[in-house]
Design a protein around this motif. Sequence first.
Motif, PDB file in Angstrom:
ATOM      1  N   UNK A  84       0.833  -1.204   0.000  1.00  0.00           N
ATOM      2  CA  UNK A  84       0.000   0.000   0.000  1.00  0.00           C
ATOM      3  C   UNK A  84       0.867   1.254   0.000  1.00  0.00           C
ATOM      4  N   UNK A  85       1.962   1.225   0.770  1.00  0.00           N
ATOM      5  CA  UNK A  85       2.880   2.359   0.812  1.00  0.00           C
ATOM      6  C   UNK A  85       3.543   2.578  -0.538  1.00  0.00           C
ATOM      7  N   UNK A  86       3.931   1.484  -1.208  1.00  0.00           N
ATOM      8  CA  UNK A  86       4.557   1.592  -2.527  1.00  0.00           C
ATOM      9  C   UNK A  86       3.577   2.175  -3.548  1.00  0.00           C
ATOM     10  N   UNK A  87       2.327   1.734  -3.491  1.00  0.00           N
ATOM     11  CA  UNK A  87       1.314   2.271  -4.418  1.00  0.00           C
ATOM     12  C   UNK A  87       1.079   3.756  -4.157  1.00  0.00           C
ATOM     13  N   UNK A  88       1.058   4.140  -2.883  1.00  0.00           N
ATOM     14  CA  UNK A  88       0.857   5.544  -2.531  1.00  0.00           C
ATOM     15  C   UNK A  88       2.009   6.402  -3.024  1.00  0.00           C
ATOM     16  N   UNK A  89       3.240   5.939  -2.820  1.00  0.00           N
ATOM     17  CA  UNK A  89       4.418   6.698  -3.238  1.00  0.00           C
ATOM     18  C   UNK A  89       4.473   6.879  -4.750  1.00  0.00           C
ATOM     19  N   UNK A  90       3.983   5.886  -5.480  1.00  0.00           N
ATOM     20  CA  UNK A  90       4.010   5.937  -6.942  1.00  0.00           C
ATOM     21  C   UNK A  90       2.713   6.479  -7.533  1.00  0.00           C
ATOM     22  N   UNK A  91       1.764   6.832  -6.657  1.00  0.00           N
ATOM     23  CA  UNK A  91       0.457   7.323  -7.102  1.00  0.00           C
ATOM     24  C   UNK A  91      -0.209   6.312  -8.042  1.00  0.00           C
ATOM     25  N   UNK A  92      -0.200   5.058  -7.604  1.00  0.00           N
ATOM     26  CA  UNK A  92      -0.761   3.953  -8.394  1.00  0.00           C
ATOM     27  C   UNK A  92      -1.942   3.352  -7.642  1.00  0.00           C
ATOM     28  N   UNK A  93      -2.998   3.074  -8.364  1.00  0.00           N
ATOM     29  CA  UNK A  93      -4.178   2.443  -7.771  1.00  0.00           C
ATOM     30  C   UNK A  93      -4.089   0.930  -7.921  1.00  0.00           C
ATOM     31  N   UNK A  94      -4.713   0.219  -6.983  1.00  0.00           N
ATOM     32  CA  UNK A  94      -4.637  -1.232  -6.981  1.00  0.00           C
ATOM     33  C   UNK A  94      -5.206  -1.885  -8.221  1.00  0.00           C
ATOM     34  N   UNK A  95      -6.204  -1.247  -8.855  1.00  0.00           N
ATOM     35  CA  UNK A  95      -6.827  -1.884 -10.029  1.00  0.00           C
ATOM     36  C   UNK A  95      -5.939  -1.824 -11.273  1.00  0.00           C
ATOM     37  N   UNK A  96      -4.774  -1.144 -11.157  1.00  0.00           N
ATOM     38  CA  UNK A  96      -3.848  -1.117 -12.292  1.00  0.00           C
ATOM     39  C   UNK A  96      -2.765  -2.183 -12.179  1.00  0.00           C
ATOM     40  N   UNK A  97      -2.747  -2.912 -11.061  1.00  0.00           N
ATOM     41  CA  UNK A  97      -1.754  -3.976 -10.878  1.00  0.00           C
ATOM     42  C   UNK A  97      -2.286  -5.270 -11.498  1.00  0.00           C
ATOM     43  N   UNK A  98      -1.522  -5.817 -12.428  1.00  0.00           N
ATOM     44  CA  UNK A  98      -1.947  -7.006 -13.170  1.00  0.00           C
ATOM     45  C   UNK A  98      -1.585  -8.305 -12.473  1.00  0.00           C
ATOM     46  N   UNK A  99      -0.560  -8.260 -11.595  1.00  0.00           N
ATOM     47  CA  UNK A  99      -0.062  -9.475 -10.965  1.00  0.00           C
ATOM     48  C   UNK A  99       0.606  -9.119  -9.650  1.00  0.00           C
ATOM     49  N   UNK A 100       0.390  -9.947  -8.641  1.00  0.00           N
ATOM     50  CA  UNK A 100       1.056  -9.814  -7.348  1.00  0.00           C
ATOM     51  C   UNK A 100       1.900 -11.054  -7.096  1.00  0.00           C
ATOM     52  N   UNK A 101       3.198 -10.836  -6.849  1.00  0.00           N
ATOM     53  CA  UNK A 101       4.095 -11.937  -6.505  1.00  0.00           C
ATOM     54  C   UNK A 101       4.566 -11.734  -5.071  1.00  0.00           C
ATOM     55  N   UNK A 102       4.305 -12.704  -4.227  1.00  0.00           N
ATOM     56  CA  UNK A 102       4.822 -12.702  -2.862  1.00  0.00           C
ATOM     57  C   UNK A 102       6.176 -13.383  -2.875  1.00  0.00           C
ATOM     58  N   UNK A 103       7.189 -12.673  -2.387  1.00  0.00           N
ATOM     59  CA  UNK A 103       8.567 -13.186  -2.414  1.00  0.00           C
ATOM     60  C   UNK A 103       9.108 -13.209  -0.992  1.00  0.00           C
ATOM     61  N   UNK A 104       8.613 -14.123  -0.187  1.00  0.00           N
ATOM     62  CA  UNK A 104       8.994 -14.228   1.220  1.00  0.00           C
ATOM     63  C   UNK A 104       9.902 -15.429   1.434  1.00  0.00           C
ATOM     64  N   UNK A 105      10.784 -15.320   2.417  1.00  0.00           N
ATOM     65  CA  UNK A 105      11.669 -16.433   2.717  1.00  0.00           C
ATOM     66  C   UNK A 105      10.952 -17.574   3.407  1.00  0.00           C
ATOM     67  N   UNK A 106       9.985 -17.234   4.255  1.00  0.00           N
ATOM     68  CA  UNK A 106       9.167 -18.212   4.966  1.00  0.00           C
ATOM     69  C   UNK A 106       7.717 -17.838   4.731  1.00  0.00           C
TER      70      UNK A 106
END
Length: 311
Positions: free
Chosen positions: A46-68
């Motif tokens: 959410x912070x990244x979208x706010x900083x870039x002035x990007x709305x969630x409906x413009x994101x085509x794909x979400x990749x979670x890149x967690x170690x655990x």
Amino acid sequence: MEVTSDSLDERFGRPRNHTFSRSGVRIRRFSVAGQSQSELAALALIDAMKNANIKGDSIDLLISACGVQEQALPSTACAINAHAGLPKGTPSFDVNASCLSFLMAVKLAATLLSVGTYRRIAVVSADQPSRGIDWSEPEASLIFGDGAAAVILEPGNSNQGVQSFLFKTYPEGRSLCEIRAGGTLCNPARGASDRDYLFRMNGKKVMKLALQNMPAFMEELLASKGMSVETMDLIIPHQASHLGMAHMSKRIGVDPSRIVDIYSTHGNQVAASIPTALHEALASGRLQPGKRALLIGTAAGLSIGGMVMDF
């Protein structure tokens, strides 16, 4: 919340400066009670979208890149999607390469963008090692901190983005960093103990194996396009440990002033380490458009990964 090494000394009845001398970390951050890993990740997105002035409906794909992962099933990405309030149907999945999950996810995202499969991809890394620390093992507990960071990627021109990428795995080191329980191998039905659910490692052997393979790895990573360590404006490493950072600087032959080192104020944040250090480099102005950065690190497996990016 901030957790100082002095507070850990008090908590465990150790002499003053014991934790710092063993870990090299002055301050790390632990998630507050009740905050899930996916909630922490969603805040970063959410912070990244706010900083870039990007709305969630413009994101085509979400990749979670967690170690655990947050749990065995379903994917952590599904939970991040829900907490971030992305539109229903937004495709989401996990990429897991331990501490190098961010690098692998960025490379995958760059490939998908280059062939036009997606136009805008969010990559989020979040880890909560504080939830799986074995406090009876100083080596495997004192170096860690929780954290989360996110990037949003779009197609760029040929002078931007990933210029070189290499990932290698040396499975003889697969037992040097592990959490044994939680999957099909070791669980309550198969006699798992409480300690099997906690992180454990052999730091000396991890470092030895990594340093043995690092010179040849670096040579191969930088072989294309006439690259060398000297042509990198900035080195952004996984913040593994204070000894690991020092040895890496010597082994690859780069002045410490060109390395983004946030270890003493963050600790090892697992997969969130590299993107958090990347954020610090951008926020501080050390990394600007037209600059070239080397992102590099090691991960459980044992794996070594590196990526050269032009900004």
